[in-house]
Design an enzyme around this catalytic site. Structure first.
Site, short mmCIF file in Angstrom:
data_model
loop_
_atom_site.label_atom_id
_atom_site.label_comp_id
_atom_site.label_asym_id
_atom_site.label_seq_id
_atom_site.Cartn_x
_atom_site.Cartn_y
_atom_site.Cartn_z
N ARG A 166 3.05 18.90 -0.87
CA ARG A 166 3.01 18.75 0.77
C ARG A 166 4.15 18.02 1.26
NH1 ARG A 166 -3.52 18.63 1.97
NH2 ARG A 166 -3.70 18.72 -0.57
N ILE A 167 4.36 16.76 0.49
CA ILE A 167 5.31 15.95 0.99
C ILE A 167 6.95 16.66 0.92
CG2 ILE A 167 6.70 13.90 0.65
CD1 ILE A 167 3.69 12.43 -0.24
N CYS B 64 10.49 7.57 -2.87
CA CYS B 64 9.11 7.65 -2.40
C CYS B 64 8.00 8.10 -3.14
CB CYS B 64 9.32 8.23 -0.80
SG CYS B 64 10.53 7.63 0.41
N ALA B 65 8.07 8.19 -4.30
CA ALA B 65 7.14 8.35 -5.20
C ALA B 65 6.22 7.34 -5.59
CB ALA B 65 7.85 9.36 -6.39
N ASP C 109 10.99 2.73 -1.70
CA ASP C 109 10.08 2.23 -1.05
C ASP C 109 8.96 1.91 -2.16
OD1 ASP C 109 8.32 2.25 1.37
OD2 ASP C 109 7.18 3.67 0.41
N GLU D 123 4.48 -4.41 -7.53
CA GLU D 123 4.34 -4.60 -6.30
C GLU D 123 3.48 -5.69 -5.82
OE1 GLU D 123 3.50 -1.00 -4.11
OE2 GLU D 123 5.11 0.17 -4.74
N HIS E 80 6.76 -0.21 0.33
CA HIS E 80 5.71 0.59 0.25
C HIS E 80 4.97 1.33 1.40
CE1 HIS E 80 2.91 2.59 -3.11
NE2 HIS E 80 2.92 3.44 -2.00
#
Length: 322
Positions: A157-158, A237-238, A263, A268, A287
Site C-alpha cells: 500500500r505504501i 522508509c522501510a 527515517d 533506534e 522514524h
C-alpha cells in the site's frame, strides 16, 4: 464474544497517541480508558474488553485481563504479539496495516525533494545567516524530480501510493516486489527482488518501503551500493536492517552515492556517536514517516469496523492476524 456496545470498555495504551480522545470525539457512546505508562496499563487491564495497543504490549497481559477478547494493534507490525498466547486465551488480533500508507509515501517524496532541492543545506545556512551564492557545478546544484528514474523496493500500500506520487512529479518508476505477478501498482516496470542488482545502475533514486523479511534483511549492502550510480540518492522508509548500515556509512563517506535520507535505523534511537549525524549529505528523521495528525483516527476507523464485524459474529477481520 464481545459484550454489547453499551457495556463494552475499550482501552488505549500508548506513550503518545491520543486514542481515547479521538474516539470520544465521535460521540458513539462507547466507554474508553487510556494508559500512557505500564503502571496505568496495569490498572485498566481488569476492565478492558478491547485493547488498542502496540509498543506497550507484553505477552503476559492476557493473564491479567480476564475480559479481554480483542486486540487492535496500533501499528502495522505485530511481531510483539505471541499468537499462541492469544489463541489460548481466545483473544482476536488485528493489525493496523495500511493505516500510514499515505503518510509514509508523502514522507518519502518529501525526503526526495529535500535531497534534490538541498533543503538541509539551506536550513543549515539559515542558522549561520549565510547567503549561499549560485552554483555552476551541475553535481552540486539543486535538481528536479521530473525525468528521473525512481527505483521503489516494496509495492504494498505504501509503495503503490509512492508510485502514484512519483509519477505525478514526472518520474519514471521501476518497481521491485517479491511477486511481480501481484501487479505493477502503476509503475512503468515491475521486477522480482532477485533482479535488484541489475536494476540499480538505472536508478537516479532508490526508495525502500518494503517489509523486513528474511529476503529483505541486508538487501542493500556493499554490493548493491556499489551498483548505484554516483549521482544516485537513497531513501529508507522501510526498516533499518533492510540496509547494511555499516556499508552505507562507508559508501557515503567515500561519496560513492550522492546522499541519503533515512527515517529508520538498525538501532533506534540512532546512537549519538553514529557518523551519520555529522554527514552533510545525509538527512535524518527519527522514524516519523508514519506520524500525522490523523494517525489515531485512521487506526480507530479499523478498530470500529472490526468491532462491528465481531458484534455481527463474523470471523474475518480487517487486517486480521489471530
Amino acid at each position: 464474544m464481545l459484550p454489547p456496545r453499551e457495556h463494552i470498555t475499550i482501552g488505549f495504551a500508548h506513550v503518545a497517541y491520543n486514542g481515547r480522545d479521538r474516539l470520544l470525539r465521535r460521540h458513539l457512546g462507547l466507554r474508553a480508558l487510556e494508559a500512557r505508562t505500564q503502571e496505568e496499563l496495569e490498572a485498566i487491564l481488569p476492565e478492558v474488553d478491547v485493547l488498542c495497543i502496540s509498543g506497550m504490549w507484553r505477552n503476559d497481559i492476557p493473564a491479567r485481563a480476564p475480559r479481554l477478547r480483542f486486540v487492535q494493534s496500533m501499528s502495522s507490525g505485530t511481531d510483539q504479539f505471541d499468537r499462541e498466547v492469544l489463541r489460548a486465551a481466545g483473544i482476536r488480533l488485528a493489525s493496523a496495516a495500511g493505516v500510514n500508507a499515505e503518510a509514509v509515501a508523502e514522507h518519502a517524496i518529501a525526503l526526495l525533494l529535500a535531497l534534490y532541492r538541498r533543503l538541509p543545506e539551506a536550513r543549515d545556512n539559515q542558522a549561520r545567516r549565510h547567503w549561499r551564492g549560485m552554483i555552476s557545478d551541475f553535481a552540486e546544484r539543486e535538481d528536479e524530480l521530473r525525468g528521473k528514474t525512481l527505483l521503489v523496493v516494496g509495492m504494498g500500500r505504501i509503495g503503490a501510493r509512492l508510485i502514484a506520487l512519483a509519477r505525478a512529479f514526472g518520474m519514471r518508476v521501476i518497481g521491485v516486489r517479491a511477486n511481480p505477478a501481484a501487479g505493477s501498482a502503476g509503475a512503468d516496470e515491475v521486477h522480482p527482488t532477485s533482479a535488484l542488482l541489475d536494476l540499480l545502475p538505472r536508478a537516479d533514486a532508490l526508495v525502500l518501503v518494503c517489509p523486513l523479511t528474511a529476503e529483505t534483511t541486508g538487501l542493500i549492502g556493499a554490493q548493491a551500493l556499489a551498483a548505484m550510480p554516483r549521482h544516485a540518492v537513497l531513501v529508507n522508509c522501510a526498516r533499518g536492517r533492510v540496509c547494511d548500515q555499516a556499508a552505507l556509512i562507508e559508501a557515503l563517506a567515500a561519496r560513492r552515492i550522492r546522499g541519503a535520507a533515512l527515517d529508520v535505523f538498525a538501532e533506534e534511537p540512532l546512537p549519538t556517536d553514529s557518523p551519520l549525524w555529522a554527514m552533510p549529505h545525509v538527512l535524518i528523521t527519527p522514524h516519523t514517516a508514519g506520524e500525522t495528525c490523523v494517525y489515531e483516527d485512521n487506526v480507530i476507523d479499523i478498530l470500529l469496523e472490526n468491532l462491528e464485524r465481531l458484534w455481527r459474529g463474523e470471523q474475518e477481520l480487517v487486517n486480521g492476524v489471530v
